[in-house]
Design an enzyme around this catalytic site. Sequence first.
Site, PDB file in Angstrom:
ATOM      1  N   ASP A  33       1.031  -1.402   0.045  1.00 15.31           N
ATOM      2  CA  ASP A  33       0.092  -0.063   0.100  1.00 15.31           C
ATOM      3  C   ASP A  33       0.954   1.279   0.138  1.00 15.31           C
ATOM      4  OD1 ASP A  33      -2.147  -1.794   0.272  1.00 15.31           O
ATOM      5  OD2 ASP A  33      -2.832  -1.090   2.315  1.00 15.31           O
ATOM      6  N   PHE A  36       2.208   1.945  -3.423  1.00  9.09           N
ATOM      7  CA  PHE A  36       1.215   2.414  -4.131  1.00  9.09           C
ATOM      8  C   PHE A  36       0.879   3.843  -3.920  1.00  9.09           C
ATOM      9  CE2 PHE A  36      -3.398   3.371  -5.160  1.00  9.09           C
ATOM     10  CZ  PHE A  36      -3.505   2.603  -6.422  1.00  9.09           C
ATOM     11  N   ASP A  37       0.696   4.382  -2.610  1.00 12.04           N
ATOM     12  CA  ASP A  37       0.604   5.602  -2.549  1.00 12.04           C
ATOM     13  C   ASP A  37       1.482   6.459  -2.835  1.00 12.04           C
ATOM     14  OD1 ASP A  37      -1.881   4.783  -1.157  1.00 12.04           O
ATOM     15  OD2 ASP A  37      -0.781   4.780   1.034  1.00 12.04           O
ATOM     16  N   GLU A 112     -25.262 -18.150 -12.127  1.00 15.73           N
ATOM     17  CA  GLU A 112     -24.519 -17.016 -11.534  1.00 15.73           C
ATOM     18  C   GLU A 112     -25.031 -16.746 -10.017  1.00 15.73           C
ATOM     19  OE1 GLU A 112     -24.955 -13.492 -14.225  1.00 15.73           O
ATOM     20  OE2 GLU A 112     -24.280 -14.883 -15.935  1.00 15.73           O
ATOM     21  N   LYS A 114     -26.628 -14.157  -7.478  1.00 13.94           N
ATOM     22  CA  LYS A 114     -27.461 -12.926  -7.891  1.00 13.94           C
ATOM     23  C   LYS A 114     -27.158 -11.938  -6.486  1.00 13.94           C
ATOM     24  CE  LYS A 114     -32.235 -11.523  -8.180  1.00 13.94           C
ATOM     25  NZ  LYS A 114     -32.188 -10.266  -7.611  1.00 13.94           N
ATOM     26  N   ASP A 116     -26.633  -8.934  -4.230  1.00 12.47           N
ATOM     27  CA  ASP A 116     -27.647  -8.110  -3.655  1.00 12.47           C
ATOM     28  C   ASP A 116     -27.259  -6.737  -3.561  1.00 12.47           C
ATOM     29  OD1 ASP A 116     -30.079  -7.540  -2.658  1.00 12.47           O
ATOM     30  OD2 ASP A 116     -29.692  -8.510  -0.699  1.00 12.47           O
ATOM     31  N   GLU A 172     -23.693  -5.080 -10.968  1.00 10.76           N
ATOM     32  CA  GLU A 172     -24.353  -4.598  -9.617  1.00 10.76           C
ATOM     33  C   GLU A 172     -23.169  -3.933  -8.599  1.00 10.76           C
ATOM     34  OE1 GLU A 172     -27.634  -5.777  -9.398  1.00 10.76           O
ATOM     35  OE2 GLU A 172     -28.148  -5.871  -7.475  1.00 10.76           O
ATOM     36  N   TYR A 224     -22.498  -8.385 -14.991  1.00 10.34           N
ATOM     37  CA  TYR A 224     -22.791  -9.729 -15.316  1.00 10.34           C
ATOM     38  C   TYR A 224     -23.286 -10.071 -16.638  1.00 10.34           C
ATOM     39  CZ  TYR A 224     -26.944  -7.337 -13.374  1.00 10.34           C
ATOM     40  OH  TYR A 224     -27.928  -6.307 -13.083  1.00 10.34           O
ATOM     41  N   LYS A 287     -29.486 -18.521 -16.747  1.00 12.25           N
ATOM     42  CA  LYS A 287     -29.354 -17.900 -17.962  1.00 12.25           C
ATOM     43  C   LYS A 287     -29.064 -18.829 -18.994  1.00 12.25           C
ATOM     44  CE  LYS A 287     -27.672 -13.455 -16.249  1.00 12.25           C
ATOM     45  NZ  LYS A 287     -26.501 -12.577 -16.171  1.00 12.25           N
ATOM     46  N   LYS A 311     -34.616 -17.317  -5.756  1.00 14.82           N
ATOM     47  CA  LYS A 311     -34.403 -16.352  -4.589  1.00 14.82           C
ATOM     48  C   LYS A 311     -34.127 -17.323  -3.520  1.00 14.82           C
ATOM     49  CE  LYS A 311     -36.015 -12.111  -4.674  1.00 14.82           C
ATOM     50  NZ  LYS A 311     -35.776 -10.701  -4.541  1.00 14.82           N
ATOM     51  N   CYS A 405     -28.629   4.897  33.379  1.00 22.42           N
ATOM     52  CA  CYS A 405     -27.516   4.369  32.744  1.00 22.42           C
ATOM     53  C   CYS A 405     -27.134   3.201  33.538  1.00 22.42           C
ATOM     54  CB  CYS A 405     -26.306   5.438  32.616  1.00 22.42           C
ATOM     55  SG  CYS A 405     -24.901   4.728  31.813  1.00 22.42           S
ATOM     56  N   CYS A 408     -23.312   4.052  35.079  1.00 23.51           N
ATOM     57  CA  CYS A 408     -23.044   4.931  36.060  1.00 23.51           C
ATOM     58  C   CYS A 408     -24.166   5.502  36.817  1.00 23.51           C
ATOM     59  CB  CYS A 408     -22.405   6.027  35.428  1.00 23.51           C
ATOM     60  SG  CYS A 408     -23.249   6.972  34.410  1.00 23.51           S
ATOM     61  N   CYS A 423     -26.692   8.587  27.626  1.00 23.33           N
ATOM     62  CA  CYS A 423     -26.093   9.012  29.058  1.00 23.33           C
ATOM     63  C   CYS A 423     -25.483  10.197  29.141  1.00 23.33           C
ATOM     64  CB  CYS A 423     -25.461   7.813  29.695  1.00 23.33           C
ATOM     65  SG  CYS A 423     -24.563   8.468  30.900  1.00 23.33           S
ATOM     66  N   CYS A 429     -18.883   8.531  32.945  1.00 25.99           N
ATOM     67  CA  CYS A 429     -19.385   7.372  32.784  1.00 25.99           C
ATOM     68  C   CYS A 429     -18.241   6.429  32.194  1.00 25.99           C
ATOM     69  CB  CYS A 429     -20.699   7.410  31.809  1.00 25.99           C
ATOM     70  SG  CYS A 429     -21.414   5.910  31.206  1.00 25.99           S
TER      71      CYS A 429
HETATM   72  S1  IVH Z   1     -29.080 -10.490 -15.180  1.00 29.03           S
HETATM   73  C1  IVH Z   1     -32.811  -9.084 -17.995  1.00 29.03           C
HETATM   74  N1  IVH Z   1     -27.607 -11.316 -13.202  1.00 29.03           N
HETATM   75  O1  IVH Z   1     -31.243  -8.881 -10.041  1.00 29.03           O
HETATM   76  C2  IVH Z   1     -32.293  -8.744 -16.658  1.00 29.03           C
HETATM   77  N2  IVH Z   1     -28.997  -9.828 -12.752  1.00 29.03           N
HETATM   78  O2  IVH Z   1     -34.384  -8.484 -11.552  1.00 29.03           O
HETATM   79  C3  IVH Z   1     -30.831  -9.095 -16.601  1.00 29.03           C
HETATM   80  N3  IVH Z   1     -28.731  -9.044 -10.197  1.00 29.03           N
HETATM   81  O3  IVH Z   1     -32.022  -5.768 -11.081  1.00 29.03           O
HETATM   82  C4  IVH Z   1     -30.207  -9.149 -15.207  1.00 29.03           C
HETATM   83  N4  IVH Z   1     -27.069 -10.394  -9.998  1.00 29.03           N
HETATM   84  O4  IVH Z   1     -29.557  -6.047 -10.552  1.00 29.03           O
HETATM   85  C5  IVH Z   1     -28.335 -10.364 -13.378  1.00 29.03           C
HETATM   86  N5  IVH Z   1     -25.898 -12.358 -11.972  1.00 29.03           N
HETATM   87  C6  IVH Z   1     -26.918 -11.408 -12.189  1.00 29.03           C
HETATM   88  C7  IVH Z   1     -27.311 -10.353 -11.189  1.00 29.03           C
HETATM   89  C8  IVH Z   1     -28.606  -9.766 -11.319  1.00 29.03           C
HETATM   90  C9  IVH Z   1     -27.927  -9.417  -9.513  1.00 29.03           C
HETATM   91  C10 IVH Z   1     -29.999  -8.229  -9.961  1.00 29.03           C
HETATM   92  C11 IVH Z   1     -30.274  -7.041 -11.221  1.00 29.03           C
HETATM   93  C12 IVH Z   1     -31.595  -6.931 -11.531  1.00 29.03           C
HETATM   94  C13 IVH Z   1     -32.043  -7.877 -10.518  1.00 29.03           C
HETATM   95  C14 IVH Z   1     -33.154  -8.821 -11.664  1.00 29.03           C
END
Ligand code: IVH
Length: 667
Positions: A33, A36-37, A112, A114, A116, A172, A224, A287, A311, A405, A408, A423, A429
Amino acid sequence: MSESVKNRIEELSKQIEEHNYKYYVMAQPTISDFEFDKLLEELIKLEKEHPEYLSPESPSQRVGGQITKEFKTVKHKYPMLSLGNTYSEADLTDFDDRIKKALNTGYEYVCELKYDGVAIGLTYKDGVLVQAITRGDGEKGDDVTTNVKTIKSIPLKLRGHDYPKEFEIRGEIFMSRKVFNELNKEREEIAEPLLANPRNAAAGTLKMQDSSIVAKRNLDCFLYSISAEDLPYQTHFENVKATKKWGFKISEFMEKAASIQDVFKYIDKWDTERNNLEFDIDGVVIKINSFEQQRILGFTAKSPRWAIAYKFKTQRVSTILESIAYQVGRTGAITPVANLKPVLLAGTTVKRASLHNADIIEKLDVRIGDTVFVEKGGEIIPKIIGVDESKRPEDAKKVSYITHCPECGTELIRNVDEANHYCPNELGCPPQVKGKMEHFVGRRALDIDSLGAETIAQLYDAGLIKNCADIYELKKEDLLKIERMAEKSVNNLLAGIEASKKVPFERVLYGIGIRHIGETTAKKLAYYFKSIDALKNATLEQLLEVGDIGERTAKAILDYFADKHTAEIIEKLRSHGLQLELSEEQLIHSSDKLKGLSFVVSGVFSKFSRDDLKKAIEQNGGKNVGSISAKTSFVIAGENMGPEKHKKAEKLGVPIISEDDFIKMIN
Ligand code: IVH
């Protein structure tokens, strides 16, 4: 000379981005690091001296600085659709049957995670990131390019040459669990409300006005999917893999599946494995790999027929609430914590859960002895999200929130607009006193790293320190009497304390721990008022003139300085030679010539980068605002200032000045 500077800037930019790639995308750093800095520092210095060579893709721009008052709404080139959702394997079998029927030939899936977080669409032209748009309603989203440029795993300029001339890549943006937990810890320290989960934290961060704060939040991004006219392959999996060599971060957990049975295996694996990830996922996305088959399958009104999201059910268990404990933080904030009958959740035994504050306890109507539902997100400590009233025992005891508290005995207070009880016994305290000292010696404040929480507790228990000023009165002979403190560690400690006297004013200001004053605000205040005495004498009106200081923070500052013990501590710190004002060096670059004036900066400049211009405004006491109003004092216009802005300034009678006029104002 100038050619060689230009070359050096280019070389440094390239090296730094290469290291960013190795660190953030490949997770295989090859330098420290520190090294790098050093490279980054050299680049920033050269760009400052030669702003004519500063490019918008320079890695120095990742530190942010630009303010966006309002995010522009932009139409997506390709609509950003959502996915069909399911929680059941039976639905997945139906999905597979539909595909089998429609295609009538072999096919393969890509599985893949998903992620969040928040969906983002990134547009690249000739290898340069030109726009980042949020999903919005799918048709139109917000232009968050400035903030996205601070995310180090997103390339500003692509590697190699074989990428399409123009394309959109989607992914994402998320906040890792580690960053999220650190952020909340910091917020707890400055008595700010906690963020609910990593997804909310990422979404909130992406829409912040000040990109330099976004830069500090360390957001991350997995890509993705990619769309373009001239992609190298006709399959999703291979194209996404190819994006890695252009500099994008993709997940190593993307897998092909030859059948729906393989998809189930992937789901089963990640339903448990997800707890060991560094980020939150809420399911798996399946997919069809071939673009041709995706085209045949097509779309419904809302989502593609060639993909589906499975999900995970939220990881939730029920257990018994045995008691509630109340913790006291550094700022005196009280946090109720539930003691639970131990239960297994997401691979770990849970014994405690957060209850946040009195309002939440009341809203849940939770009683001692109740069976409660506990959930786990990205947080270290899980949450109670509800009560199973059908199992309530007759003798379940209503919770009467503590009035005094637990540490104390002082009566607690609660401000009208705040969720937590406090407090007020700041100076007596024990957890508050110790916590304040821990904050004071922390890395971002006075940085006395040989003085950890344990040593502070020992010294406090021995009656040697009661506040941060006492640290400077510690004597070698006293320290040697402390258990486990040998000559060497004592010398180390004293050297660390001595060195801290040189720490600049803004960090001392942060370290003394005024409620609601984080690092950024401390810096702003330090440059605005220049000394602790000027800050101490500031009126409410003067405090409110500083950019981003609201009434609540201003009041906290007034309260802090109105306390006579505070005054004593500050005088002691002064007598020990701590930095309670800006240094000569810092002062040279600052003045109050622009006090009371507000500026809108627009266009491109030749002597300053936009960020430096904004910094110069702040360091000379002025305020940056995002959009022109009748209250704006000046618009500083560079090249390419938009005609709309010009018209607006003229209509409202706001003077438009040049970069040179501005330099005259501050010199
Ligand atoms: S593909 C046509 N792949 O999940 C939609 N989405 O409703 C193509 N998400 O808002 C989305 N991981 O933000 C895809 N590996 C992944 C994902 C992903 C998270 C989210 C995406 C989207 C929601 C799907």
